[in-house]
Design a protein around this motif. Structure first.
Motif, PDB file in Angstrom:
ATOM      1  N   SER A   3       0.839  -1.191   0.000  1.00 36.08           N
ATOM      2  CA  SER A   3       0.000   0.000   0.000  1.00 36.08           C
ATOM      3  C   SER A   3       0.876   1.244   0.000  1.00 36.08           C
ATOM      4  O   SER A   3       2.088   1.185   0.240  1.00 36.08           O
ATOM      5  N   VAL A   4       0.229   2.385  -0.249  1.00 43.04           N
ATOM      6  CA  VAL A   4       0.963   3.661  -0.232  1.00 43.04           C
ATOM      7  C   VAL A   4       1.558   3.911   1.145  1.00 43.04           C
ATOM      8  O   VAL A   4       2.699   4.377   1.272  1.00 43.04           O
ATOM      9  N   LEU A   5       0.779   3.587   2.203  1.00 45.45           N
ATOM     10  CA  LEU A   5       1.285   3.791   3.559  1.00 45.45           C
ATOM     11  C   LEU A   5       2.517   2.935   3.831  1.00 45.45           C
ATOM     12  O   LEU A   5       3.496   3.389   4.425  1.00 45.45           O
ATOM     13  N   GLU A   6       2.492   1.688   3.366  1.00 46.76           N
ATOM     14  CA  GLU A   6       3.653   0.809   3.562  1.00 46.76           C
ATOM     15  C   GLU A   6       4.874   1.337   2.827  1.00 46.76           C
ATOM     16  O   GLU A   6       5.998   1.271   3.333  1.00 46.76           O
ATOM     17  N   GLU A   7       4.653   1.846   1.611  1.00 41.08           N
ATOM     18  CA  GLU A   7       5.772   2.394   0.834  1.00 41.08           C
ATOM     19  C   GLU A   7       6.353   3.632   1.530  1.00 41.08           C
ATOM     20  O   GLU A   7       7.576   3.832   1.561  1.00 41.08           O
ATOM     21  N   LEU A   8       5.477   4.467   2.100  1.00 39.07           N
ATOM     22  CA  LEU A   8       5.948   5.648   2.813  1.00 39.07           C
ATOM     23  C   LEU A   8       6.766   5.252   4.036  1.00 39.07           C
ATOM     24  O   LEU A   8       7.794   5.872   4.344  1.00 39.07           O
ATOM     25  N   GLN A   9       6.321   4.212   4.746  1.00 37.27           N
ATOM     26  CA  GLN A   9       7.057   3.749   5.913  1.00 37.27           C
ATOM     27  C   GLN A   9       8.435   3.204   5.526  1.00 37.27           C
ATOM     28  O   GLN A   9       9.411   3.397   6.242  1.00 37.27           O
ATOM     29  N   LYS A  10       8.510   2.520   4.377  1.00 31.54           N
ATOM     30  CA  LYS A  10       9.809   2.027   3.897  1.00 31.54           C
ATOM     31  C   LYS A  10      10.728   3.197   3.533  1.00 31.54           C
ATOM     32  O   LYS A  10      11.930   3.180   3.811  1.00 31.54           O
ATOM     33  N   ASP A  11      10.141   4.225   2.894  1.00 29.22           N
ATOM     34  CA  ASP A  11      10.935   5.408   2.550  1.00 29.22           C
ATOM     35  C   ASP A  11      11.463   6.090   3.814  1.00 29.22           C
ATOM     36  O   ASP A  11      12.620   6.536   3.865  1.00 29.22           O
ATOM     37  N   LEU A  12      10.591   6.190   4.840  1.00 24.60           N
ATOM     38  CA  LEU A  12      11.007   6.828   6.079  1.00 24.60           C
ATOM     39  C   LEU A  12      12.161   6.066   6.726  1.00 24.60           C
ATOM     40  O   LEU A  12      13.121   6.661   7.226  1.00 24.60           O
ATOM     41  N   THR A  40       4.854  13.572   7.719  1.00 23.87           N
ATOM     42  CA  THR A  40       3.561  14.261   7.594  1.00 23.87           C
ATOM     43  C   THR A  40       2.612  13.475   6.709  1.00 23.87           C
ATOM     44  O   THR A  40       1.419  13.338   7.011  1.00 23.87           O
ATOM     45  N   GLU A  41       3.133  12.917   5.600  1.00 30.22           N
ATOM     46  CA  GLU A  41       2.288  12.127   4.703  1.00 30.22           C
ATOM     47  C   GLU A  41       1.773  10.876   5.405  1.00 30.22           C
ATOM     48  O   GLU A  41       0.607  10.500   5.244  1.00 30.22           O
ATOM     49  N   ILE A  42       2.634  10.224   6.200  1.00 27.62           N
ATOM     50  CA  ILE A  42       2.203   9.026   6.936  1.00 27.62           C
ATOM     51  C   ILE A  42       1.102   9.385   7.922  1.00 27.62           C
ATOM     52  O   ILE A  42       0.086   8.680   8.037  1.00 27.62           O
ATOM     53  N   LYS A  43       1.273  10.497   8.629  1.00 23.90           N
ATOM     54  CA  LYS A  43       0.265  10.932   9.595  1.00 23.90           C
ATOM     55  C   LYS A  43      -1.067  11.183   8.907  1.00 23.90           C
ATOM     56  O   LYS A  43      -2.124  10.757   9.388  1.00 23.90           O
ATOM     57  N   ASN A  44      -1.028  11.864   7.760  1.00 19.68           N
ATOM     58  CA  ASN A  44      -2.264  12.158   7.032  1.00 19.68           C
ATOM     59  C   ASN A  44      -2.932  10.881   6.519  1.00 19.68           C
ATOM     60  O   ASN A  44      -4.164  10.743   6.564  1.00 19.68           O
ATOM     61  N   LYS A  45      -2.118   9.930   6.000  1.00 20.94           N
ATOM     62  CA  LYS A  45      -2.679   8.677   5.498  1.00 20.94           C
ATOM     63  C   LYS A  45      -3.351   7.881   6.620  1.00 20.94           C
ATOM     64  O   LYS A  45      -4.423   7.300   6.429  1.00 20.94           O
ATOM     65  N   MET A  46      -2.723   7.873   7.797  1.00 20.20           N
ATOM     66  CA  MET A  46      -3.289   7.136   8.929  1.00 20.20           C
ATOM     67  C   MET A  46      -4.594   7.774   9.391  1.00 20.20           C
ATOM     68  O   MET A  46      -5.550   7.071   9.760  1.00 20.20           O
ATOM     69  N   GLN A  47      -4.645   9.110   9.355  1.00 18.08           N
ATOM     70  CA  GLN A  47      -5.879   9.786   9.729  1.00 18.08           C
ATOM     71  C   GLN A  47      -6.989   9.484   8.727  1.00 18.08           C
ATOM     72  O   GLN A  47      -8.147   9.274   9.100  1.00 18.08           O
ATOM     73  N   GLN A  48      -6.622   9.457   7.445  1.00 20.71           N
ATOM     74  CA  GLN A  48      -7.619   9.147   6.420  1.00 20.71           C
ATOM     75  C   GLN A  48      -8.157   7.733   6.583  1.00 20.71           C
ATOM     76  O   GLN A  48      -9.351   7.490   6.441  1.00 20.71           O
ATOM     77  N   GLN A  49      -7.283   6.785   6.893  1.00 20.65           N
ATOM     78  CA  GLN A  49      -7.717   5.400   7.058  1.00 20.65           C
ATOM     79  C   GLN A  49      -8.637   5.247   8.261  1.00 20.65           C
ATOM     80  O   GLN A  49      -9.580   4.462   8.237  1.00 20.65           O
ATOM     81  N   THR A  71     -13.751  16.480  16.791  1.00 21.34           N
ATOM     82  CA  THR A  71     -12.708  15.530  16.398  1.00 21.34           C
ATOM     83  C   THR A  71     -12.756  15.252  14.900  1.00 21.34           C
ATOM     84  O   THR A  71     -12.507  14.151  14.457  1.00 21.34           O
ATOM     85  N   GLY A  72     -13.154  16.228  14.117  1.00 16.93           N
ATOM     86  CA  GLY A  72     -13.218  16.045  12.674  1.00 16.93           C
ATOM     87  C   GLY A  72     -11.851  15.794  12.084  1.00 16.93           C
ATOM     88  O   GLY A  72     -10.832  16.093  12.691  1.00 16.93           O
ATOM     89  N   TYR A  73     -11.847  15.242  10.881  1.00 22.81           N
ATOM     90  CA  TYR A  73     -10.555  14.932  10.266  1.00 22.81           C
ATOM     91  C   TYR A  73      -9.830  16.212   9.875  1.00 22.81           C
ATOM     92  O   TYR A  73     -10.412  17.288   9.771  1.00 22.81           O
ATOM     93  N   THR A  74      -8.534  16.089   9.662  1.00 18.90           N
ATOM     94  CA  THR A  74      -7.678  17.255   9.421  1.00 18.90           C
ATOM     95  C   THR A  74      -7.409  17.426   7.936  1.00 18.90           C
ATOM     96  O   THR A  74      -7.029  16.487   7.250  1.00 18.90           O
ATOM     97  N   VAL A  75      -7.600  18.638   7.462  1.00 18.01           N
ATOM     98  CA  VAL A  75      -7.342  18.999   6.072  1.00 18.01           C
ATOM     99  C   VAL A  75      -6.011  19.745   6.002  1.00 18.01           C
ATOM    100  O   VAL A  75      -5.778  20.693   6.756  1.00 18.01           O
TER     101      VAL A  75
END
Length: 231
Positions: A3-12, A40-49, A71-75
């Motif tokens: 997934s995109v999140l997994e790829e971001l974690q590998k990049d990090l 920041t991208e990982i944080k946003n992806k986790m919030q979206q999920q 507690t609405g989601y963050t834009v």
């Protein structure tokens, strides 16, 4: 398929390894910027999920999802304008209705080279803007915010000894424009941005810089081959 999140974690993970091994300031600065961006991208992806998991009323019928106002989601804020004077650099962010929320819901944190804006509970959503590596150091004590009709103004106070004009808002923007680095595209493979950064640093670096990157890269690959992870 990862997934995109997994790829971001590998990049990090890769960036952290390279940052740990790097000794050149220019390399460390570039890698630090990339590390902050990926985090920041990982944080946003986790919030979206987390927003994609509605609570079920029973085994057959899903419940209506109503986002709590507090507690609405963050834009992530990406559109803004800015200008400057002899004493200040001002960033203008348009947010419809922001003047109607309590003033304590508009929070800004300043450091000498960054600011972090968070607007809470605006029409059931939170709005965030993080800007790191400002082009020049600022006075934290002299910096402030103003809330006008549908607008938040971030006021960065120039240091007294720093009176040169800002051609760019951030150091990263300056380097990207002047050296024609590839722009980051959130729709592309997350690994491409990191590879472009490392490639550009390597091409522009001297022998010591290239040796540092090569050594860090080899050690990173060896760790991966042994199955060592940081997650």
């Amino acid at each position: 398929m990862a997934s995109v999140l997994e790829e971001l974690q590998k990049d990090l993970k890769e960036v952290k390894v390279l940052l740990e091994k790097s000794t050149r300031k220019r390399v460390r600065d570039a890698l630090t910027v990339e590390k902050n961006k990926i985090e920041t991208e990982i944080k946003n992806k986790m919030q979206q999920q987390s927003q994609k998991k509605p609570e079920l009323v029973d085994s057959e019928k899903p419940a209506a999802v109503v986002a709590p106002l507090t507690t609405g989601y963050t834009v992530k804020i990406s559109n803004y304008g800015w200008d400057q004077s002899d004493k200040f650099v001002k960033i203008y962010i348009t947010l419809t209705g922001v003047h109607q929320v309590p003033i304590e819901n508009v929070q800004v944190h300043f450091t000498e080279r960054s600011f972090d804006l968070l607007v809470k509970n605006l029409n059931g959503k939170n709005y965030s803007m993080i800007v790191n590596n400002l082009l020049k150091p600022i006075s934290v004590e002299g910096s402030s915010k103003k809330v006008k009709t549908d607008t938040v103004i971030i006021i960065l106070c120039r240091k007294k000894a720093e009176n040169t004009r800002w051609d760019y808002l951030t150091q990263v923007e300056k380097e990207c424009k002047e050296k024609q680095k590839p722009s980051y595209d959130n729709e592309t493979d997350p690994s491409e941005g990191l590879m472009n950064v490392l490639k550009k640093i390597y091409e522009d670096g001297d022998d010591d810089m290239k040796q540092t990157i090569n050594k860090a890269w080899v050690e990173s690959r060896e760790k991966q081959a042994k199955g060592e992870t940081e997650f």
